[in-house]
Design a protein around this motif. Structure first.
Motif, PDB file in Angstrom:
ATOM      1  N   GLY A 151      -5.640  86.732 151.130  1.00 38.24           N
ATOM      2  CA  GLY A 151      -6.308  85.443 151.072  1.00 38.24           C
ATOM      3  C   GLY A 151      -7.812  85.572 151.190  1.00 38.24           C
ATOM      4  N   ARG A 152      -8.262  86.423 152.109  1.00 33.29           N
ATOM      5  CA  ARG A 152      -9.698  86.614 152.279  1.00 33.29           C
ATOM      6  C   ARG A 152     -10.316  87.353 151.095  1.00 33.29           C
ATOM      7  NH1 ARG A 152      -8.577  88.668 158.289  1.00 33.29           N
ATOM      8  NH2 ARG A 152      -6.516  88.796 157.306  1.00 33.29           N
ATOM      9  N   VAL A 153      -9.601  88.317 150.552  1.00 37.47           N
ATOM     10  CA  VAL A 153     -10.094  89.020 149.363  1.00 37.47           C
ATOM     11  C   VAL A 153     -10.238  88.043 148.196  1.00 37.47           C
ATOM     12  CG1 VAL A 153      -9.536  90.789 147.650  1.00 37.47           C
ATOM     13  CG2 VAL A 153      -9.148  91.242 150.088  1.00 37.47           C
ATOM     14  N   THR A 154      -9.226  87.205 147.996  1.00 33.00           N
ATOM     15  CA  THR A 154      -9.271  86.215 146.918  1.00 33.00           C
ATOM     16  C   THR A 154     -10.407  85.216 147.147  1.00 33.00           C
ATOM     17  OG1 THR A 154      -6.872  86.423 146.673  1.00 33.00           O
ATOM     18  CG2 THR A 154      -7.905  84.530 145.649  1.00 33.00           C
ATOM     19  N   ALA A 155     -10.653  84.858 148.402  1.00 33.38           N
ATOM     20  CA  ALA A 155     -11.727  83.912 148.702  1.00 33.38           C
ATOM     21  C   ALA A 155     -13.085  84.484 148.316  1.00 33.38           C
ATOM     22  CB  ALA A 155     -11.708  83.549 150.190  1.00 33.38           C
ATOM     23  N   VAL A 156     -13.321  85.761 148.631  1.00 29.59           N
ATOM     24  CA  VAL A 156     -14.600  86.384 148.270  1.00 29.59           C
ATOM     25  C   VAL A 156     -14.761  86.435 146.757  1.00 29.59           C
ATOM     26  CG1 VAL A 156     -15.926  88.530 148.361  1.00 29.59           C
ATOM     27  CG2 VAL A 156     -14.759  87.711 150.407  1.00 29.59           C
ATOM     28  N   ALA A 157     -13.702  86.836 146.059  1.00 28.98           N
ATOM     29  CA  ALA A 157     -13.767  86.855 144.594  1.00 28.98           C
ATOM     30  C   ALA A 157     -13.952  85.448 144.040  1.00 28.98           C
ATOM     31  CB  ALA A 157     -12.498  87.488 144.017  1.00 28.98           C
TER      32      ALA A 157
END
Length: 463
Positions: A402-408
């Motif tokens: 979720g956090r990786v997707t948020a940064v992207a």
């Protein structure tokens, strides 16, 4: 003495994702939600234009971007802490209720722009948690070796929603005005909720094991449990829960309690995880450069190019349609094949080829040639985007996805749109040729980064 019976793990289906009913239910929910989004924005733009000046309407349409960009990192933390399925269901329920409420108010009164602006802000806030959760969800509904295929299926759903949503929104406006269009959008979003409730979620593997578990060996929780853990507790291996524990170094030793995790600590851990990852860190840089070089020319720049070349609205429509067809073909290829060899290198090569095509688009003389170039841009950029998205899914530890997707997402939805007014201003100063060439260089730098970083260049999709 009480004995707890743990249900046996359920092995995910061995067949491809497009034959998996669980994946198809998720895809149906996602498609319905995306079509509803397209109808919603048609209804919002029409209602804003009818209720105020063009500048006021533009402000209403843009206001949702602010909370979305500011809160999306926090939305990634929410998705990882509470589970993407719960967050997506809750987000769609809130969006559905908000849109249907506005539709009801518009049927009986004319509240004005303030109501539309409030609705846009609510959508922006909800999108900040919805988008990271949507990005984290595919890894929880299928096996790792099917994530690339699911990414292609998701791309096809987006293209289908874009093609179908706008005419549906226009039909709703034609039949009953903005209120009818809003009601249609709310009903479409509502369709996604029962479908998502019926989707079974895989158990989150232990942190750090995202790239080590053999394909097909992941377990799934009971059908009634949304996140693969009994009684609503954090899934095993989810180190982001509020009562997370870290085992001792010796196998079988008693667990040592940590300090209670906080949202701020989760956010810092996620950023630290991305920064230290040998594939994800350069991959997000690659995505950022590709989007920054792509968004301006293919949105604002294309309209200005068509105007200066005398192609007219119909010519620009053909170019846009060709781009969409190319991107759809790329998504279909990945959905059909399920994987491509040397995905890191292939994505970089496609990004470099797409950047050359972007520069060439400003040099072609006629509509026919522009349609051919746009088809190539769509195919190459679509393939690069799908491969980057699949690598993002497969390289990320599910506990951080979720956090990786948020940064992207911040890169794609927060930074890249800033290039549109800059592109328009630059074309006014220097013309289309130099600006398209400069954008092509920025886009191509993304491919250079991907080829220069060994771990990203050699990254493979699971088979």
């Amino acid at each position: 003495m009480t004995t707890t019976v743990i249900p046996p793990a359920v092995r995910p289906p061995a067949g491809p994702a497009h034959r998996d009913g669980n994946v198809l239910r998720w895809l149906g929910a996602y498609t319905a939600s995306m079509i509803g989004d397209n109808v919603f924005y048609i209804a919002l733009s029409w209602a804003a234009v009818r209720s105020g000046t063009p500048s006021q309407a533009g402000l209403v349409m843009a206001v949702s971007a602010v909370p979305r960009a500011l809160l999306m990192l926090g939305g990634g933390v929410v998705a990882d802490r509470f589970g993407p399925r719960r967050v997506v269901i809750g987000s769609d329920a809130v969006r559905c209720a908000a849109v249907l409420t506005v539709a009801a108010l518009l049927f009986v009164a004319h509240p004005g722009l303030w109501l539309l602006a409030l609705l846009a802000v609510v959508f922006g806030i909800v999108d900040a948690v919805f988008m990271p959760a949507v990005g984290a969800l595919p890894a929880r509904v299928t096996r790792r070796d099917q994530l690339a295929r699911v990414q292609g299926m998701r791309g096809l759903a987006v293209r289908f929603a874009n093609v179908v949503g706008a005419p549906l929104g226009g039909l709703g406006v034609a039949l009953g005005g903005s209120a009818t269009a809003f009601a249609l959008a709310g009903l479409l979003i509502a369709v996604s909720v029962p479908l998502l409730i019926s989707v079974r979620m895989r158990e989150t593997p232990p942190a750090g094991g995202a790239n080590t578990a053999p394909a097909g060996a992941e377990a799934v929780g009971p059908p009634g449990d949304p996140d693969g853990s009994p009684d609503g507790l954090p899934a095993r291996g989810d180190a982001s829960g509020p009562h997370a524990r870290v085992p001792d170094a010796e196998d079988g030793a008693a667990a040592v309690p940590e300090r209670p995790a906080t949202a701020w600590r989760d956010l810092r851990d996620g950023l630290r995880y991305i920064r230290g990852h040998r594939v994800l860190a350069p991959l997000i840089v690659t995505i950022a450069l590709g989007d920054l070089g792509f968004v301006g020319p293919l949105n604002v720049g294309l309209a200005l190019l068509a105007d200066r070349r005398g192609w007219g609205a119909s010519g620009m429509g053909l170019v846009v349609a060709a781009f969409g067809a190319g991107a759809g073909a790329a998504a279909l290829l990945l959905a059909w094949r399920g994987t491509l060899p040397r995905a890191g290198s292939a994505g970089a090569a496609a990004l470099l080829g797409g950047s050359v095509a972007i520069g060439a688009l400003a040099q072609v003389p006629g509509v026919g040639a522009a349609v051919g170039v746009a088809l190539a841009i769509g195919l190459l950029a679509g393939l690069s985007g799908a491969l980057c998205g699949a690598l993002l899914q497969t390289q990320s530890d599910p506990a951080y996805l979720g956090r990786v997707t948020a940064v992207a997402g911040i890169v794609s939805l927060g930074l890249a749109p800033l290039s549109m007014p800059l592109t328009a201003a630059a074309i006014g100063w220097w013309g289309t040729g130099p600006v398209f060439a400069g954008s092509a260089v920025v886009c191509g730098l993304g491919g250079v980064v991907a080829l220069a970083v060994r771990d990203l260049r050699r990254a493979e999709l699971p088979r």
